[in-house]
Design a protein around this motif. Structure first.
Motif, mmCIF file in Angstrom:
data_model
loop_
_atom_site.group_PDB
_atom_site.id
_atom_site.type_symbol
_atom_site.label_atom_id
_atom_site.label_comp_id
_atom_site.label_asym_id
_atom_site.label_seq_id
_atom_site.Cartn_x
_atom_site.Cartn_y
_atom_site.Cartn_z
ATOM 1 N N GLY A 13 0.841 -1.177 0.000
ATOM 2 C CA GLY A 13 0.000 0.000 0.000
ATOM 3 C C GLY A 13 0.881 1.233 0.000
ATOM 4 N N PRO A 14 0.525 2.252 0.788
ATOM 5 C CA PRO A 14 1.344 3.467 0.834
ATOM 6 C C PRO A 14 2.578 3.311 1.718
ATOM 7 C CG PRO A 14 -0.543 3.695 2.282
ATOM 8 C CD PRO A 14 -0.686 2.348 1.601
ATOM 9 N N PHE A 15 2.753 2.125 2.313
ATOM 10 C CA PHE A 15 3.866 1.933 3.247
ATOM 11 C C PHE A 15 5.084 1.341 2.541
ATOM 12 C CE2 PHE A 15 -0.099 1.187 5.660
ATOM 13 C CZ PHE A 15 -0.082 2.358 6.396
ATOM 14 N N TRP A 16 6.229 1.926 2.777
ATOM 15 C CA TRP A 16 7.465 1.353 2.256
ATOM 16 C C TRP A 16 7.903 0.172 3.130
ATOM 17 C CZ3 TRP A 16 12.355 1.361 4.735
ATOM 18 C CH2 TRP A 16 13.386 0.811 3.953
ATOM 19 N N TRP A 17 7.608 0.268 4.423
ATOM 20 C CA TRP A 17 7.968 -0.767 5.391
ATOM 21 C C TRP A 17 6.890 -0.758 6.458
ATOM 22 C CZ3 TRP A 17 8.901 -1.424 10.577
ATOM 23 C CH2 TRP A 17 9.722 -2.492 10.979
ATOM 24 N N ARG A 18 6.464 -1.934 6.854
ATOM 25 C CA ARG A 18 5.382 -2.016 7.848
ATOM 26 C C ARG A 18 5.529 -3.317 8.611
ATOM 27 N NH1 ARG A 18 -1.138 -1.669 6.722
ATOM 28 N NH2 ARG A 18 -1.793 -2.696 8.637
ATOM 29 N N ARG A 19 5.401 -3.247 9.943
ATOM 30 C CA ARG A 19 5.526 -4.473 10.722
ATOM 31 C C ARG A 19 4.682 -4.398 11.992
ATOM 32 N NH1 ARG A 19 11.417 -6.469 11.436
ATOM 33 N NH2 ARG A 19 11.043 -6.819 9.211
ATOM 34 N N ASP A 20 4.017 -5.501 12.294
ATOM 35 C CA ASP A 20 3.337 -5.624 13.582
ATOM 36 C C ASP A 20 4.407 -6.007 14.600
ATOM 37 O OD1 ASP A 20 0.930 -5.099 12.315
ATOM 38 O OD2 ASP A 20 0.512 -7.216 11.971
ATOM 39 N N VAL A 21 4.836 -5.043 15.404
ATOM 40 C CA VAL A 21 6.002 -5.259 16.255
ATOM 41 C C VAL A 21 5.640 -5.910 17.591
ATOM 42 C CG1 VAL A 21 7.290 -3.390 15.176
ATOM 43 C CG2 VAL A 21 5.906 -2.924 17.230
ATOM 44 N N ARG A 22 4.392 -5.735 18.005
ATOM 45 C CA ARG A 22 3.872 -6.401 19.189
ATOM 46 C C ARG A 22 2.392 -6.650 18.934
ATOM 47 N NH1 ARG A 22 6.541 -3.212 24.394
ATOM 48 N NH2 ARG A 22 8.680 -3.371 23.639
ATOM 49 N N PRO A 23 1.768 -7.507 19.716
ATOM 50 C CA PRO A 23 0.330 -7.702 19.510
ATOM 51 C C PRO A 23 -0.415 -6.369 19.576
ATOM 52 C CG PRO A 23 1.181 -9.365 20.998
ATOM 53 C CD PRO A 23 2.304 -8.378 20.762
ATOM 54 N N GLY A 24 -1.076 -5.997 18.489
ATOM 55 C CA GLY A 24 -1.867 -4.775 18.493
ATOM 56 C C GLY A 24 -1.110 -3.494 18.217
ATOM 57 N N VAL A 25 0.186 -3.573 17.907
ATOM 58 C CA VAL A 25 0.960 -2.359 17.640
ATOM 59 C C VAL A 25 1.733 -2.514 16.331
ATOM 60 C CG1 VAL A 25 2.800 -0.815 18.419
ATOM 61 C CG2 VAL A 25 1.227 -1.832 20.085
ATOM 62 N N THR A 26 1.553 -1.527 15.436
ATOM 63 C CA THR A 26 2.223 -1.559 14.137
ATOM 64 C C THR A 26 3.118 -0.339 13.965
ATOM 65 O OG1 THR A 26 0.354 -2.727 13.141
ATOM 66 C CG2 THR A 26 1.864 -1.640 11.630
ATOM 67 N N VAL A 27 4.306 -0.566 13.411
ATOM 68 C CA VAL A 27 5.245 0.495 13.045
ATOM 69 C C VAL A 27 5.363 0.490 11.531
ATOM 70 C CG1 VAL A 27 7.652 1.273 13.157
ATOM 71 C CG2 VAL A 27 6.560 0.292 15.187
ATOM 72 N N ALA A 28 5.396 1.683 10.922
ATOM 73 C CA ALA A 28 5.539 1.757 9.465
ATOM 74 C C ALA A 28 6.316 3.012 9.074
ATOM 75 C CB ALA A 28 4.164 1.763 8.787
ATOM 76 N N PHE A 29 6.897 2.954 7.879
ATOM 77 C CA PHE A 29 7.566 4.114 7.292
ATOM 78 C C PHE A 29 7.109 4.222 5.843
ATOM 79 C CE2 PHE A 29 10.281 2.628 10.709
ATOM 80 C CZ PHE A 29 10.541 3.805 11.399
ATOM 81 N N THR A 30 6.869 5.449 5.381
ATOM 82 C CA THR A 30 6.446 5.638 3.999
ATOM 83 C C THR A 30 7.643 5.985 3.127
ATOM 84 O OG1 THR A 30 6.041 8.023 4.174
ATOM 85 C CG2 THR A 30 4.223 6.558 4.810
ATOM 86 N N GLY A 31 7.441 5.834 1.818
ATOM 87 C CA GLY A 31 8.396 6.321 0.839
ATOM 88 C C GLY A 31 7.741 7.425 0.040
ATOM 89 N N ALA A 32 8.417 7.893 -1.006
ATOM 90 C CA ALA A 32 7.851 8.964 -1.823
ATOM 91 C C ALA A 32 6.554 8.529 -2.496
ATOM 92 C CB ALA A 32 8.873 9.410 -2.866
ATOM 93 N N ALA A 33 6.365 7.215 -2.662
ATOM 94 C CA ALA A 33 5.154 6.716 -3.320
ATOM 95 C C ALA A 33 3.886 7.095 -2.565
ATOM 96 C CB ALA A 33 5.239 5.198 -3.474
ATOM 97 N N ALA A 34 4.011 7.326 -1.247
ATOM 98 C CA ALA A 34 2.845 7.724 -0.452
ATOM 99 C C ALA A 34 2.535 9.208 -0.620
ATOM 100 C CB ALA A 34 3.080 7.400 1.024
ATOM 101 N N GLY A 35 3.385 9.927 -1.346
ATOM 102 C CA GLY A 35 3.170 11.355 -1.557
ATOM 103 C C GLY A 35 3.726 12.193 -0.423
ATOM 104 N N ASN A 36 3.780 13.512 -0.655
ATOM 105 C CA ASN A 36 4.254 14.444 0.374
ATOM 106 C C ASN A 36 3.246 14.515 1.521
ATOM 107 O OD1 ASN A 36 5.476 16.598 1.789
ATOM 108 N ND2 ASN A 36 4.243 18.071 0.632
ATOM 109 N N LEU A 37 3.730 14.435 2.761
ATOM 110 C CA LEU A 37 2.847 14.413 3.927
ATOM 111 C C LEU A 37 2.959 15.666 4.787
ATOM 112 C CD1 LEU A 37 3.481 10.666 4.746
ATOM 113 C CD2 LEU A 37 1.337 11.656 3.912
#
Ligand SMILES: [Zn+2]
Length: 241
Positions: A13-37
């Protein structure tokens, strides 16, 4: 380069990197593909609103909390106004975002005694590194009762690309061990992620490097050095328990 091949991470999707790091908690980083934020660059506010809405929808949250970042060491809790002036945003699970384009996006994840997640999104550029904004975020979370903190560093300019004057390198290295570096072309440089990792280690927080990559070397990210004003990527963390 120290950040590994940017293309290695799977896009989702819009995430360059995404991980469920603990039960119920997600960390993600976008790239330029997600557009300017970021509203403060680019001049396309409608585009930023659209990009932010798409990001929230993909994460399954109503919206992310953003802050007005000023390269300082102030911390704020999500809900302290619509976009509090700070460089570390904290929450009890509410979705958080930090915007960067070469600075280091740092996400902290822990938990409170009542079982709620302890989250932070931190903006660690050169001034923030020297001002110790990451340790400040760790301290504020712990003062609120957070424990079991871990950190994820996202894409930023690497130590072999971030050229600075020799005097600046020496001043920063004196304040933050591990930051002195040399560019791939042999000039003085700073390794910001190494400095962040050093500060986290001193605070007793494990730093995960899985999402590190060099924004300057890879056009799938925004880089202020390579293309000033093109946009900002984001570091994100949210709870969906
Ligand atoms: Zn690099």
């Amino acid at each position: 380069m120290t950040g590994g091949a940017a293309a290695a991470a799977p896009a989702e999707g819009p995430f360059w990197w995404r991980r469920d790091v603990r039960p119920g908690v997600t960390v993600a980083f976008t790239g330029a593909a997600a557009g300017n934020l970021a509203f403060h660059v680019g001049g396309d506010d409608d585009g930023v609103r659209r990009h932010r809405a798409a990001l929230a929808a993909a994460a399954g949250v109503p919206s992310f909390h953003y802050m007005s970042q000023v390269h300082g060491r102030e911390t704020a809790w999500a809900g302290d106004g619509p976009a509090p002036t700070a460089d570390a945003l904290l929450s009890h699970g509410e979705p958080l975002a930090v915007m960067v384009a070469d600075c280091v996006p740092v996400v902290l994840v822990g938990e409170f005694d009542d079982g709620r997640p302890a989250l932070a999104a931190v903006h660690a550029g050169r001034p923030g590194l020297v001002a110790e904004v990451v340790p400040a975020a760790v301290t504020r979370l712990r003062e609120a009762g957070a424990h079991r903190l871990e950190a994820w560093l996202g894409p930023s300019i690497c130590g072999q690309c971030y050229e600075v004057p020799a005097q600046m390198r020496d001043e920063v290295a004196a304040a933050v061990p591990g930051t002195a570096a040399t560019t791939g072309w042999g000039t003085p440089a700073l390794d910001l992620p190494a400095g962040v990792r050093d500060q986290l280690a001193r605070a007793g927080v494990t730093a995960h490097r899985d999402a590190e990559a060099c924004t300057y070397e890879h056009e799938e990210f925004f880089s202020h050095r390579r293309a000033p004003g093109a946009g900002r990527i984001a570091g994100l963390v949210w709870s969906h328990a």
